[in-house]
Scaffold this motif. Structure first.
Motif, PDB file in Angstrom:
ATOM      1  N   LYS A   3       0.722  -1.296   0.015  1.00 20.19           N
ATOM      2  CA  LYS A   3       0.008   0.122  -0.066  1.00 20.19           C
ATOM      3  C   LYS A   3       0.760   1.389   0.141  1.00 20.19           C
ATOM      4  O   LYS A   3       0.843   1.967  -0.903  1.00 20.19           O
ATOM      5  CB  LYS A   3      -1.056  -0.078   1.288  1.00 20.19           C
ATOM      6  N   LYS A   4       1.994   1.374   1.035  1.00 22.87           N
ATOM      7  CA  LYS A   4       2.768   2.188   0.848  1.00 22.87           C
ATOM      8  C   LYS A   4       3.447   2.528  -0.502  1.00 22.87           C
ATOM      9  O   LYS A   4       3.655   3.748  -0.953  1.00 22.87           O
ATOM     10  CB  LYS A   4       3.929   2.015   1.908  1.00 22.87           C
ATOM     11  N   LEU A   5       4.047   1.562  -1.127  1.00 24.66           N
ATOM     12  CA  LEU A   5       4.532   1.482  -2.576  1.00 24.66           C
ATOM     13  C   LEU A   5       3.672   2.178  -3.314  1.00 24.66           C
ATOM     14  O   LEU A   5       3.768   2.832  -4.397  1.00 24.66           O
ATOM     15  CB  LEU A   5       5.069   0.189  -2.856  1.00 24.66           C
ATOM     16  N   ASN A  15       3.451 -11.831  -5.643  1.00 23.73           N
ATOM     17  CA  ASN A  15       3.228 -12.955  -6.330  1.00 23.73           C
ATOM     18  C   ASN A  15       3.130 -14.174  -4.885  1.00 23.73           C
ATOM     19  O   ASN A  15       2.177 -15.051  -5.404  1.00 23.73           O
ATOM     20  CB  ASN A  15       4.423 -13.207  -6.886  1.00 23.73           C
ATOM     21  N   GLU A  16       3.672 -14.145  -3.762  1.00 23.60           N
ATOM     22  CA  GLU A  16       3.729 -14.715  -2.744  1.00 23.60           C
ATOM     23  C   GLU A  16       3.773 -14.074  -1.683  1.00 23.60           C
ATOM     24  O   GLU A  16       3.999 -12.975  -1.802  1.00 23.60           O
ATOM     25  CB  GLU A  16       4.489 -15.987  -2.999  1.00 23.60           C
ATOM     26  N   THR A  17       3.669 -14.748  -0.407  1.00 18.49           N
ATOM     27  CA  THR A  17       3.637 -13.799   0.910  1.00 18.49           C
ATOM     28  C   THR A  17       5.305 -13.467   1.182  1.00 18.49           C
ATOM     29  O   THR A  17       5.541 -12.485   1.790  1.00 18.49           O
ATOM     30  CB  THR A  17       3.607 -14.745   2.075  1.00 18.49           C
ATOM     31  N   HIS A  18       6.255 -13.763   0.115  1.00 19.83           N
ATOM     32  CA  HIS A  18       7.674 -13.336   0.228  1.00 19.83           C
ATOM     33  C   HIS A  18       8.222 -12.877  -1.025  1.00 19.83           C
ATOM     34  O   HIS A  18       9.200 -12.734  -0.942  1.00 19.83           O
ATOM     35  CB  HIS A  18       8.436 -14.557   0.902  1.00 19.83           C
ATOM     36  N   ILE A  34      14.713   0.005  -4.309  1.00 20.73           N
ATOM     37  CA  ILE A  34      15.090  -0.440  -3.164  1.00 20.73           C
ATOM     38  C   ILE A  34      15.058   0.260  -1.934  1.00 20.73           C
ATOM     39  O   ILE A  34      14.884  -0.084  -1.004  1.00 20.73           O
ATOM     40  CB  ILE A  34      16.560  -1.150  -3.454  1.00 20.73           C
ATOM     41  N   LYS A  35      15.466   1.525  -2.034  1.00 23.77           N
ATOM     42  CA  LYS A  35      15.599   2.384  -0.880  1.00 23.77           C
ATOM     43  C   LYS A  35      13.951   2.653  -0.446  1.00 23.77           C
ATOM     44  O   LYS A  35      13.855   2.705   0.760  1.00 23.77           O
ATOM     45  CB  LYS A  35      16.108   3.679  -1.513  1.00 23.77           C
ATOM     46  N   LYS A  36      13.111   2.785  -1.489  1.00 25.95           N
ATOM     47  CA  LYS A  36      11.935   2.954  -1.084  1.00 25.95           C
ATOM     48  C   LYS A  36      11.360   1.779  -0.388  1.00 25.95           C
ATOM     49  O   LYS A  36      10.648   1.766   0.797  1.00 25.95           O
ATOM     50  CB  LYS A  36      10.909   3.157  -2.031  1.00 25.95           C
ATOM     51  N   LEU A  37      11.820   0.378  -0.899  1.00 26.00           N
ATOM     52  CA  LEU A  37      10.994  -0.649   0.044  1.00 26.00           C
ATOM     53  C   LEU A  37      11.756  -0.496   1.329  1.00 26.00           C
ATOM     54  O   LEU A  37      10.905  -1.072   2.449  1.00 26.00           O
ATOM     55  CB  LEU A  37      11.838  -1.913  -0.868  1.00 26.00           C
ATOM     56  N   ILE A  38      13.045  -0.492   1.516  1.00 27.97           N
ATOM     57  CA  ILE A  38      13.500  -0.316   2.964  1.00 27.97           C
ATOM     58  C   ILE A  38      12.805   0.769   3.788  1.00 27.97           C
ATOM     59  O   ILE A  38      12.662   0.477   4.992  1.00 27.97           O
ATOM     60  CB  ILE A  38      15.099  -0.182   2.872  1.00 27.97           C
ATOM     61  N   GLY A  41       9.851  -0.408   5.314  1.00 29.32           N
ATOM     62  CA  GLY A  41       9.927  -1.400   6.122  1.00 29.32           C
ATOM     63  C   GLY A  41      10.234  -2.953   5.794  1.00 29.32           C
ATOM     64  O   GLY A  41      10.327  -3.727   6.431  1.00 29.32           O
ATOM     65  N   ALA A  42      10.607  -2.975   4.628  1.00 28.86           N
ATOM     66  CA  ALA A  42      10.766  -4.344   3.710  1.00 28.86           C
ATOM     67  C   ALA A  42      12.293  -4.929   4.192  1.00 28.86           C
ATOM     68  O   ALA A  42      13.198  -3.926   4.233  1.00 28.86           O
ATOM     69  CB  ALA A  42      10.664  -4.372   2.544  1.00 28.86           C
ATOM     70  N   LEU A  43      12.430  -6.068   4.650  1.00 33.07           N
ATOM     71  CA  LEU A  43      13.632  -6.701   4.823  1.00 33.07           C
ATOM     72  C   LEU A  43      14.196  -7.337   3.416  1.00 33.07           C
ATOM     73  O   LEU A  43      13.125  -8.039   2.908  1.00 33.07           O
ATOM     74  CB  LEU A  43      13.610  -7.791   5.720  1.00 33.07           C
ATOM     75  N   ILE A  44      15.030  -6.812   2.868  1.00 33.80           N
ATOM     76  CA  ILE A  44      15.466  -7.204   1.255  1.00 33.80           C
ATOM     77  C   ILE A  44      16.567  -8.374   1.478  1.00 33.80           C
ATOM     78  O   ILE A  44      17.598  -8.268   2.002  1.00 33.80           O
ATOM     79  CB  ILE A  44      15.938  -6.166   0.780  1.00 33.80           C
TER      80      ILE A  44
END
Length: 63
Positions: A3-5, A15-18, A34-38, A41-44
């Motif tokens: 939602k944030k993205l 695609n899947e939960t991960h 990648i910066k926006k994902l982090i 709150g995403a763990l890459i």
């Protein structure tokens, strides 16, 4: 997180939960994404770049 993205204008597909799939205009956009994902709150753990129809087809038949 998706939602944030989406609020930031990035179209995502869960695609899947991960796993998420994202279509960007160029490879140069990857670090910003990648910066926006982090920041969201995403763990890459891994980033894969899929290019072209062949990669799409292989992904389609593997799943």
């Amino acid at each position: 997180m998706a939602k944030k993205l989406n609020e930031s204008g990035i179209k995502t597909e869960l695609n899947e939960t991960h796993k998420i799939a994202v279509v960007l205009n160029s490879k140069e956009e990857i670090p910003t994404f990648i910066k926006k994902l982090i920041e969201a709150g995403a763990l890459i753990y891994e980033v894969k770049i899929l290019e072209g129809l062949e990669e799409w087809f292989l992904n389609l038949i593997e799943n």
